[in-house]
Design a protein around this motif. Structure first.
Motif, PDB file in Angstrom:
ATOM      1  N   GLY A  29       0.790  -1.228   0.000  1.00 18.07           N
ATOM      2  CA  GLY A  29       0.000   0.000   0.000  1.00 18.07           C
ATOM      3  C   GLY A  29       0.814   1.265   0.000  1.00 18.07           C
ATOM      4  N   VAL A  30       2.093   1.176  -0.433  1.00 19.72           N
ATOM      5  CA  VAL A  30       2.938   2.372  -0.362  1.00 19.72           C
ATOM      6  C   VAL A  30       3.197   2.971  -1.743  1.00 19.72           C
ATOM      7  N   THR A  31       2.444   2.536  -2.740  1.00 22.25           N
ATOM      8  CA  THR A  31       2.606   3.137  -4.056  1.00 22.25           C
ATOM      9  C   THR A  31       1.270   3.176  -4.773  1.00 22.25           C
ATOM     10  N   GLU A  32       1.122   4.154  -5.629  1.00 25.03           N
ATOM     11  CA  GLU A  32      -0.051   4.266  -6.493  1.00 25.03           C
ATOM     12  C   GLU A  32       0.112   3.297  -7.663  1.00 25.03           C
ATOM     13  N   PRO A  33      -0.892   3.165  -8.537  1.00 29.22           N
ATOM     14  CA  PRO A  33      -0.698   2.352  -9.745  1.00 29.22           C
ATOM     15  C   PRO A  33       0.518   2.839 -10.532  1.00 29.22           C
ATOM     16  N   VAL A  34       1.300   1.901 -11.024  1.00 24.76           N
ATOM     17  CA  VAL A  34       2.554   2.222 -11.704  1.00 24.76           C
ATOM     18  C   VAL A  34       2.565   1.602 -13.095  1.00 24.76           C
ATOM     19  N   LEU A  35       3.019   2.382 -14.058  1.00 29.95           N
ATOM     20  CA  LEU A  35       3.244   1.895 -15.410  1.00 29.95           C
ATOM     21  C   LEU A  35       4.722   2.096 -15.720  1.00 29.95           C
ATOM     22  N   VAL A 213       9.950   1.778 -32.365  1.00 32.81           N
ATOM     23  CA  VAL A 213       9.573   1.595 -30.965  1.00 32.81           C
ATOM     24  C   VAL A 213       8.996   2.884 -30.394  1.00 32.81           C
ATOM     25  N   ALA A 214       9.590   4.027 -30.744  1.00 33.81           N
ATOM     26  CA  ALA A 214       9.116   5.314 -30.232  1.00 33.81           C
ATOM     27  C   ALA A 214       7.670   5.585 -30.643  1.00 33.81           C
ATOM     28  N   GLU A 215       7.322   5.264 -31.886  1.00 37.33           N
ATOM     29  CA  GLU A 215       5.950   5.470 -32.352  1.00 37.33           C
ATOM     30  C   GLU A 215       4.971   4.607 -31.572  1.00 37.33           C
ATOM     31  N   VAL A 216       5.326   3.362 -31.377  1.00 35.33           N
ATOM     32  CA  VAL A 216       4.444   2.445 -30.658  1.00 35.33           C
ATOM     33  C   VAL A 216       4.312   2.867 -29.198  1.00 35.33           C
ATOM     34  N   GLU A 217       5.413   3.286 -28.602  1.00 37.84           N
ATOM     35  CA  GLU A 217       5.350   3.753 -27.208  1.00 37.84           C
ATOM     36  C   GLU A 217       4.398   4.933 -27.065  1.00 37.84           C
ATOM     37  N   LEU A 221       1.070   4.891 -24.694  1.00 41.79           N
ATOM     38  CA  LEU A 221       0.884   5.818 -23.582  1.00 41.79           C
ATOM     39  C   LEU A 221      -0.395   6.625 -23.751  1.00 41.79           C
ATOM     40  N   ASP A 222      -0.767   6.906 -24.980  1.00 38.95           N
ATOM     41  CA  ASP A 222      -2.032   7.601 -25.230  1.00 38.95           C
ATOM     42  C   ASP A 222      -3.206   6.733 -24.771  1.00 38.95           C
ATOM     43  N   VAL A 223      -3.163   5.450 -25.096  1.00 46.12           N
ATOM     44  CA  VAL A 223      -4.228   4.541 -24.692  1.00 46.12           C
ATOM     45  C   VAL A 223      -4.245   4.368 -23.175  1.00 46.12           C
TER      46      VAL A 223
END
Length: 242
Positions: A29-35, A213-217, A221-223
């Protein structure tokens, strides 16, 4: 939702340990959702079934001989290979009841990868294709490539780990340079004596030549930004880290 854009891979074992450390923080419980998003170093990630296979030692050596670091992960599945032309998306969330919704997460995050690819005009679907490596019901695949519209190729695999108080969902999306992955997997699967069809190992650039890779990233991240807003987490915020 906190974003960790890891600028450099720490190495196969270290990258995996870091994901588990984030999971431990979430269950406490010491972190928020992480991506966490990063491009990995060349790795062959074996499952526990592979480790118990009589041919595992030879398969592990085949990975080393191809300059891929062998790793045994705690989640299920068969051997999968990835390198710097791939994108790893580690998603960790605290959850008081993480066992509920396991299948829903597979469907949702698979659909999110499909949505990101569709933003780049890459046709994709969720579902296993015959003969794929590390076969899974929720793999993401393209129904054909630019060179052969009738040849389906696997683009992404997903895995999930559930602990008391949190879950960890990982996606490996192959964007560029599928050939080195195909080659090492041929040797690894031969050593394990596990049948598969090498032509199913592909990448996004096979479907839409020139995709990076940059385009896909950016599309992913938008999604994920829309997911975060829908879940009430606010924006995906964070920055690059070493």
């Amino acid at each position: 939702m906190k974003l960790i854009r890891q600028r450099e891979s720490l190495g196969a074992e270290q990258d995996y340990r870091r994901a588990l450390a984030i999971l431990d923080a979430a269950r406490g419980g010491v972190t928020e959702p992480v991506l966490r998003v990063y491009q990995p170093r060349p790795t062959v990630a074996f499952g526990r079934r592979d480790e118990l296979n009589p041919g595992f030692a030879h398969a592990r050596q085949a990975a080393v001989d191809a300059a891929f670091t062998p790793l045994v992960r705690r989640v299920g599945g068969r051997a999968a290979a990835y390198h710097g032309g791939c994108l790893v998306i580690d998603h960790v969330e605290p959850d008081p009841d993480p066992k509920t919704g396991i299948q829903d997460r597979y469907r949702l995050f698979g659909d999110m990868v499909v949505a990101a690819l569709e933003e780049l005009e890459v046709p994709a679907q969720v579902g296993e294709i015959p003969g794929e490596y590390c076969a899974g019901e929720y793999s993401v695949h393209a129904p054909g490539t630019a060179e052969d519209p009738r040849r389906p190729v696997k683009l992404a695999g997903t895995a999930q780990r559930v602990v008391a108080g949190a879950w960890y969902f990982s996606t490996v999306l192959v964007v560029e340079e599928a050939e080195p992955l195909r080659a090492v997997l041929e040797d690894v699967y031969a050593a394990l004596d596990v049948p598969w069809e090498p032509s199913t190992a592909g990448c996004v650039a096979d479907v839409r030549p020139g995709t990076t890779v940059a385009e896909v990233e950016e599309a992913l991240l938008d999604v994920y930004g829309r997911y975060s807003a829908y879940m009430g987490y606010g924006r995906v915020v964070g920055g690059g880290e070493r």
